[in-house]
Scaffold this motif. Structure first.
Motif, PDB file in Angstrom:
ATOM      1  N   GLY A 177       0.802  -1.219   0.000  1.00  0.00           N
ATOM      2  CA  GLY A 177       0.000   0.000   0.000  1.00  0.00           C
ATOM      3  C   GLY A 177       0.833   1.267   0.000  1.00  0.00           C
ATOM      4  N   PRO A 178       1.779   1.402   0.948  1.00  0.00           N
ATOM      5  CA  PRO A 178       2.552   2.644   1.000  1.00  0.00           C
ATOM      6  C   PRO A 178       3.315   2.930  -0.296  1.00  0.00           C
ATOM      7  N   ILE A 179       3.872   1.876  -0.928  1.00  0.00           N
ATOM      8  CA  ILE A 179       4.634   2.107  -2.159  1.00  0.00           C
ATOM      9  C   ILE A 179       3.714   2.480  -3.313  1.00  0.00           C
ATOM     10  N   ASN A 180       2.543   1.841  -3.362  1.00  0.00           N
ATOM     11  CA  ASN A 180       1.596   2.207  -4.415  1.00  0.00           C
ATOM     12  C   ASN A 180       1.138   3.653  -4.254  1.00  0.00           C
ATOM     13  N   GLU A 181       0.957   4.045  -3.006  1.00  0.00           N
ATOM     14  CA  GLU A 181       0.564   5.423  -2.740  1.00  0.00           C
ATOM     15  C   GLU A 181       1.688   6.379  -3.148  1.00  0.00           C
ATOM     16  N   LEU A 182       2.913   5.973  -2.827  1.00  0.00           N
ATOM     17  CA  LEU A 182       4.076   6.793  -3.191  1.00  0.00           C
ATOM     18  C   LEU A 182       4.185   6.913  -4.709  1.00  0.00           C
ATOM     19  N   GLU A 183       3.994   5.773  -5.393  1.00  0.00           N
ATOM     20  CA  GLU A 183       4.061   5.765  -6.857  1.00  0.00           C
ATOM     21  C   GLU A 183       3.026   6.732  -7.430  1.00  0.00           C
ATOM     22  N   GLN A 184       1.816   6.633  -6.903  1.00  0.00           N
ATOM     23  CA  GLN A 184       0.713   7.500  -7.329  1.00  0.00           C
ATOM     24  C   GLN A 184       1.089   8.972  -7.140  1.00  0.00           C
ATOM     25  N   MET A 206       9.581   5.849 -10.822  1.00  0.00           N
ATOM     26  CA  MET A 206       9.786   6.056  -9.388  1.00  0.00           C
ATOM     27  C   MET A 206      11.224   5.707  -8.999  1.00  0.00           C
ATOM     28  N   TYR A 207      11.754   4.591  -9.524  1.00  0.00           N
ATOM     29  CA  TYR A 207      13.141   4.226  -9.224  1.00  0.00           C
ATOM     30  C   TYR A 207      14.095   5.304  -9.728  1.00  0.00           C
ATOM     31  N   GLY A 208      13.798   5.857 -10.903  1.00  0.00           N
ATOM     32  CA  GLY A 208      14.651   6.916 -11.452  1.00  0.00           C
ATOM     33  C   GLY A 208      14.620   8.164 -10.573  1.00  0.00           C
ATOM     34  N   VAL A 209      13.465   8.446  -9.982  1.00  0.00           N
ATOM     35  CA  VAL A 209      13.360   9.598  -9.073  1.00  0.00           C
ATOM     36  C   VAL A 209      14.205   9.342  -7.817  1.00  0.00           C
ATOM     37  N   ILE A 210      14.075   8.145  -7.239  1.00  0.00           N
ATOM     38  CA  ILE A 210      14.851   7.814  -6.034  1.00  0.00           C
ATOM     39  C   ILE A 210      16.352   7.836  -6.342  1.00  0.00           C
ATOM     40  N   GLY A 211      16.721   7.289  -7.510  1.00  0.00           N
ATOM     41  CA  GLY A 211      18.129   7.313  -7.916  1.00  0.00           C
ATOM     42  C   GLY A 211      18.650   8.744  -7.995  1.00  0.00           C
ATOM     43  N   ARG A 212      17.826   9.629  -8.544  1.00  0.00           N
ATOM     44  CA  ARG A 212      18.260  11.023  -8.669  1.00  0.00           C
ATOM     45  C   ARG A 212      18.315  11.732  -7.315  1.00  0.00           C
ATOM     46  N   LEU A 213      17.438  11.340  -6.390  1.00  0.00           N
ATOM     47  CA  LEU A 213      17.524  11.924  -5.042  1.00  0.00           C
ATOM     48  C   LEU A 213      18.869  11.555  -4.409  1.00  0.00           C
TER      49      LEU A 213
END
Lengths: 430, 430
Positions: free
Chosen positions: A11-18, A403-410
């Protein structure tokens, strides 16, 4: 090839993705403004772990190898990003000197061939200068695909570094300087040296990186209105640990205990029914060596002499004394039943590709960067920049990769902060 | 899908391909330095023709449509290039207003949806503001793929242009201003307007473009040590032609005759056994209308009233009076027996994709940009930046496409020169 996310609680990851998908223009603009203030590392790879309830970077590499695992489809993005990077740093450059690790392992040499191809195509003559004393004359290594790589001995003059008949204006390190900075690389003021020497493990500390990442994660969390813990692994550190002589273990015990308690509290808050764990590793880089998974403080005392010895030294034989204790992030992705973690590759500020590191013999709470790992290239090139709006969260591979690309860039942004904070030449206004 | 090059005489092009491949770092560095001095157009598409013995751009579009013909695999490159472009021009931008042509043709609307997707993903909120009087309220058009596009009426205040509740800092034109510059677009000093108004066909002249291209081709020819004619279509122009009233045709006759003689001389020099021809077209943009293929001066006098009428007016009903007479370049590429010409798409300074324009009912010396044309997307995304060294010239699709990408960028560079020379706000040091 779609990795399967094996977890009931996503749930939390799906919400984060959204949230991330909805906020694309906001996120991209935020990055744009950050890059106006902060210089991204020249190239970066980030290991990411998706626990279903949490998604976080666990390692940020500023001298990434493994470019050979990117597919041909990803290469144009890498070339384009390399063009952008060179254009900013040294547009007039003709020659690029690439300084590799001393390894002559075929996989590593394939990585060098790939980097050479990328920068050639971006408009540079690329040659390889080795720090290894074994390369005392040019040596050509044949690769399985019919390609070859030539390593040449470095030639240092008073002011410049190059090869015989090759005077580069730019030097690119693909060597993480685990053994410290060789004299040959010091006092080069006429040539661009990328990444800077203080990006090497002689200066770098994981704790500095994750301190910077925490700051980035907090700001990003605020931007998106979410708990930054969902993307941030908590950590603490110990400065004087000697595994061999069992000194400093008290610090390790108390910090581990405190961190496990904090994780337990967070798990409770989110109703997560998993056993918390921490990962203890050398603060100054490991290349996958000397990593200990601890589920209970007692595990520290239960270390066997063999484990102790393994923890005591890291890559290039350096002794471990500074240690980071990091919240363990499960990886709940599987490819054919094997545990998998995505690795995101970036050049300049751009996500150019990635792959899954897969390890059939390892558990969800273990380090996968170990012998026996294999690599499954993934279509990041399409997906990291092209999410599909309107698709149910968790159901779309492109969306997950964006989402992975966003985390990678963070994590890359955190590395930029970190390098600024540790720059020995920076002016200090404190 | 590999187009077949149907010509016995491909020696010069194979030699050119060889020369271009060997010179990749030199060429890329040359472009890099050119882009330091000259600003590339925001986006560009270039029609290229490969005669086997000659390869040249025949049309350079600064308001390219047809983005919908690029494949999903090419989109990440377009997004990355768009990011680079925005970052340079207006990094703080949040909102982008896209001003399209008045057409509500489904293909054109799909092009708009694609552009909207690219710039959204690059980090901008994108909305479409129409100049058409028919769009007096927001109208949504459904597209075949399930997507939709919403056109809204423009709202002009004293100093700014926008939509209701949408104040953009950047305005992107996808309208080539064939009918002149609408008052709504004038005196906007607070917002970025891209491309600039003088890139519209109200100001632009093909002859200016090809004059600039000749300069670029000469410099490039010198760089590579080759005859620039191999990539440069010769041309001349007439300033006062009235097709309907048969005035100014003498200029057309004498220039056509002189140009045919020059082409004949070149064909003889290279042993080319083809019939020379020229193409007569409006100097101020046509969108594929009013193009006449002439193999002999007599063809001019033999124009039927219908052809005359067709030549007399171009897009948006403008009367033709300035005319360019351009060396005709055969297209000797075929896809399934249909004549094909590559179109190269660029965003900022980067080649991001392309396709073949294919027309089964047209000849090798005719304009293919006409009703009945179809589009075959091609894997430019892999090939334009990733030539395969060591492959026999003419045998490798990636190598051929890399060459097309170079020619496309030469035309884009010429457009940069052209826009500088025609900039009404430029300071003049002459």
């Amino acid at each position: 090839m779609v990795p399967h996310l094996v977890t009931a609680l996503n749930g939390p990851i799906n919400e984060l993705e959204q949230r991330i998908l909805e906020s694309t223009p906001v996120i991209e603009r935020w990055f744009r403004l950050e890059w106006m203030e902060h210089t991204p590392p020249f190239y970066t790879s980030v290991d990411v772990r998706n626990a279903g309830f949490k998604l976080a970077p666990v390692d940020t590499n500023l001298f990434p190898a493994g470019w050979n695992h990117l597919t041909p489809e990803m290469m144009p993005l890498a070339v384009q990003a390399a063009m952008a990077a060179i254009e900013k740093i040294c547009p007039e450059a003709k020659n690029l000197l690439l300084i590799p690790e001393n390894s002559t392992d075929t996989f590593y040499l394939s990585n060098l061939a790939q980097l050479q191809r990328i920068f050639y195509q971006a408009g540079l003559n690329v040659r390889l200068g080795s720090l290894s004393p074994e390369i005392d004359t040019a040596r050509t290594f044949e690769l399985p695909g019919g390609e070859s790589v030539t390593l040449e001995p470095l030639v240092r003059s008073k002011r410049r570094l190059g090869l015989k008949h090759f005077d580069p204006c730019t030097i690119l390190l693909n060597n993480d300087l685990s053994a410290g900075v060789p004299g040959m690389l010091e006092d080069l003021h006429e040539q661009y040296l990328l990444p800077p020497l203080h990006a090497g493990w002689g200066t770098r500390r994981k704790s500095n990186h994750f301190k910077a990442y925490e700051e980035v994660a907090k700001r990003f969390g605020k931007l998106l209105g979410m708990d930054h813990w969902l993307i941030n692994p908590m950590f603490s550190q110990c400065g004087e640990v000697n595994f061999a002589e069992e000194r400093g273990l008290e610090c390790l015990r108390s910090n581990t205990d405190a961190l496990l308690t904090k994780i337990r509290r967070k798990y409770k808050e989110y109703g997560i029914n998993e056993k918390p764990f921490v990962v203890i590793k050398a603060d100054n880089g490991t290349g996958g060596l000397g990593i200990l998974t601890v589920r209970d403080v007692k595990d520290i005392d239960a270390m066997t002499p063999a484990v102790r010895e393994r923890m005591a030294t890291v890559q290039a034989g350096q002794t471990v004394s500074e240690v980071i204790i990091q919240e363990g992030v499960l990886t709940n992705e599987r490819i054919n039943a094997a545990v998998a973690e995505p690795v995101v590759y970036m050049m300049d500020r751009y996500v150019v590709g990635g792959f899954y590191r897969v390890h059939a013999q390892r558990g969800t709470d273990e380090n996968l960067n170990a012998p026996g790992a294999s690599f499954v290239p993934l279509a990041f090139e399409q997906s990291a920049q092209l999410p599909q709006p309107g698709v149910k969260p968790g159901a779309s591979v492109p969306n997950r990769f964006y989402m992975y690309g966003v985390i990678g860039r963070l994590a890359m942004l955190a590395a930029a902060y970190e390098l600024e904070a540790t720059d020995p030449d920076a002016e200090n206004y404190d």
